[in-house]
Design a protein around this motif. Structure first.
Motif, short mmCIF file in Angstrom:
data_model
loop_
_atom_site.label_atom_id
_atom_site.label_comp_id
_atom_site.label_asym_id
_atom_site.label_seq_id
_atom_site.Cartn_x
_atom_site.Cartn_y
_atom_site.Cartn_z
N ILE A 114 -11.99 73.51 -30.43
CA ILE A 114 -11.54 72.02 -30.47
C ILE A 114 -10.80 71.85 -29.06
CG2 ILE A 114 -10.41 69.99 -31.49
CD1 ILE A 114 -10.79 71.32 -34.08
N VAL A 115 -11.04 70.68 -28.40
CA VAL A 115 -10.28 70.31 -27.12
C VAL A 115 -9.73 68.83 -27.20
CG1 VAL A 115 -10.34 70.08 -24.44
CG2 VAL A 115 -11.69 71.90 -25.56
N THR A 116 -8.46 68.78 -27.01
CA THR A 116 -7.89 67.50 -26.86
C THR A 116 -7.21 67.33 -25.68
OG1 THR A 116 -5.61 68.07 -27.88
CG2 THR A 116 -7.17 68.27 -29.40
N PHE A 117 -7.27 65.95 -25.16
CA PHE A 117 -6.70 65.60 -23.83
C PHE A 117 -5.91 64.45 -23.94
CE2 PHE A 117 -8.40 62.76 -20.03
CZ PHE A 117 -7.47 63.41 -19.20
N GLY A 118 -4.63 64.43 -23.24
CA GLY A 118 -3.91 63.20 -23.30
C GLY A 118 -2.46 63.76 -22.58
N GLU A 119 -1.54 63.09 -22.57
CA GLU A 119 -0.20 63.14 -21.91
C GLU A 119 0.87 63.56 -23.15
OE1 GLU A 119 2.74 60.81 -18.83
OE2 GLU A 119 1.70 59.58 -20.19
#
Length: 343
Positions: free
Chosen positions: A6-11
């Motif tokens: 799983i890949v998550t993307f954000g700040e």
């Protein structure tokens, strides 16, 4: 059981609060914790035993590297994090007390993440063999460059056939850059997505459809399931690619007594989770992210049982209310215990 990538993307953010129930204007000492919606989902999944990679951009400073170390210690793959820019984004959280509501103040202007641009992240390499790619409305809210980088990632994930997961995460105070159009942008993002989470207030804002009231003070409240079913059917017509929608609902009875439930609309079927009574809330931040992390893990645990996926997600979210900070540090065994005992 095979681990899913799983890949998550954000700040990634640094959260500041005063000790105890002090207001931000009181006292001389701030406490700090790392957090941020997509990082919260990554930590939740890692604690449950999933193979999860978190993508962000941080300043090449001790504060930035400390954030990376914090995530890595919790089992998140941080090997693809970029470094550069001026500063880490922050927010200030004043906890609720009695009839006093919680307050959140963001300070994210000119953060390292806000300067992210298309072409900086090797998405084809990162998303190779990825099962799920998770983003939220916040990934596109910070700046036009970050929004463009988000759509670059969504286009490549689409091309690779990755299942795309989305959390509405509408934060009115974040959409400040020139030309920002939150409802239009989030609708464009949703057109790429296969599954979505949001709370009822966000669903109402996105669809401009009044929500049936959720005013439960205990587990005996009766949900207006017919009205919710009609609402979800309308949403599916608007976003036909989305086959799975989860809506979380919380009623704040007082600052430390909440009720919590959720609905799952899956390919035309609407399911309701039980209403959980949470009388001793410790920290309400990150509950929606705990729903998302629980849902992604539950799909693996119960691939053919949507009701168990829903109830497991609710149990994960309920547990987050008992844990200080943004991260849900609940293990699969702990969530299963709540599922079996409370639901």
């Amino acid at each position: 059981m095979k681990r899913q990538k799983i890949v998550t993307f954000g700040e990634l953010l640094l959260r500041f609060s005063k000790p105890g129930q002090l207001r931000l204007t009181q006292g001389d000492i701030f406490t700090s914790k790392y957090g941020g919606s997509e990082a919260n989902v990554a930590v939740s999944l890692a604690i449950q035993g999933d193979d999860v990679t978190y993508i962000t951009r941080l300043p090449d400073t001790p504060v930035g590297h400390a954030g990376t170390m914090n995530l890595a210690q919790l089992g998140v793959d941080t090997s693809q994090i970029l470094y550069g820019g001026q500063r880490i984004g922050t927010y200030y959280f004043e906890p609720p007390a009695g009839m006093r509501a919680a307050k959140v103040f963001y300070d994210r202007t000119n953060s390292a993440y806000s300067d992210l641009k298309p072409g900086m992240i090797p998405w084809r390499k990162i998303l190779k063999d990825c099962t799920y790619f998770h983003v939220s409305g916040i990934t596109a809210a910070i700046s036009q460059q970050a929004a463009d980088a988000t759509f670059e990632a969504l286009d490549i994930a689409d091309e690779l056939g990755t299942t795309i997961c989305f959390d509405i995460n509408y934060r009115k105070n974040l959409w400040r850059y020139e030309g920002s159009a939150p409802r239009e942008t989030l609708s464009r993002m949703l057109a790429h997505c296969d599954m979505m989470f949001g709370d009822a207030i966000e669903f109402e804002w996105l669809s401009q459809h009044p929500q049936p009231p959720f005013t439960a003070t205990d587990s005996n409240f009766t949900m207006q399931m017919k009205e919710y079913g009609e609402w979800f059917d309308e949403l599916h017509k608007q976003f036909p690619r989305l086959k799975n929608w989860m809506m979380g609902m919380r009623n704040i009875v007082n600052s430390n007594h909440h009720t919590l439930t959720a609905l799952l609309w899956s390919e035309g079927e609407l399911l309701q989770a039980p209403i959980m009574n949470i009388p001793d809330v410790v920290d309400p931040v990150g509950v929606g992210d705990a729903f998302m992390g629980g849902w992604l893990h539950a799909i693996k645990l119960f691939p053919n049982d949507k009701k168990m996926q829903l109830n497991y997600s609710l149990a994960a979210a309920a547990l987050k209310n008992t844990i200080p900070g943004d991260f849900n540090l609940s293990t699969e065994d702990e969530i299963m215990t709540v599922l079996q005992e409370q639901l």
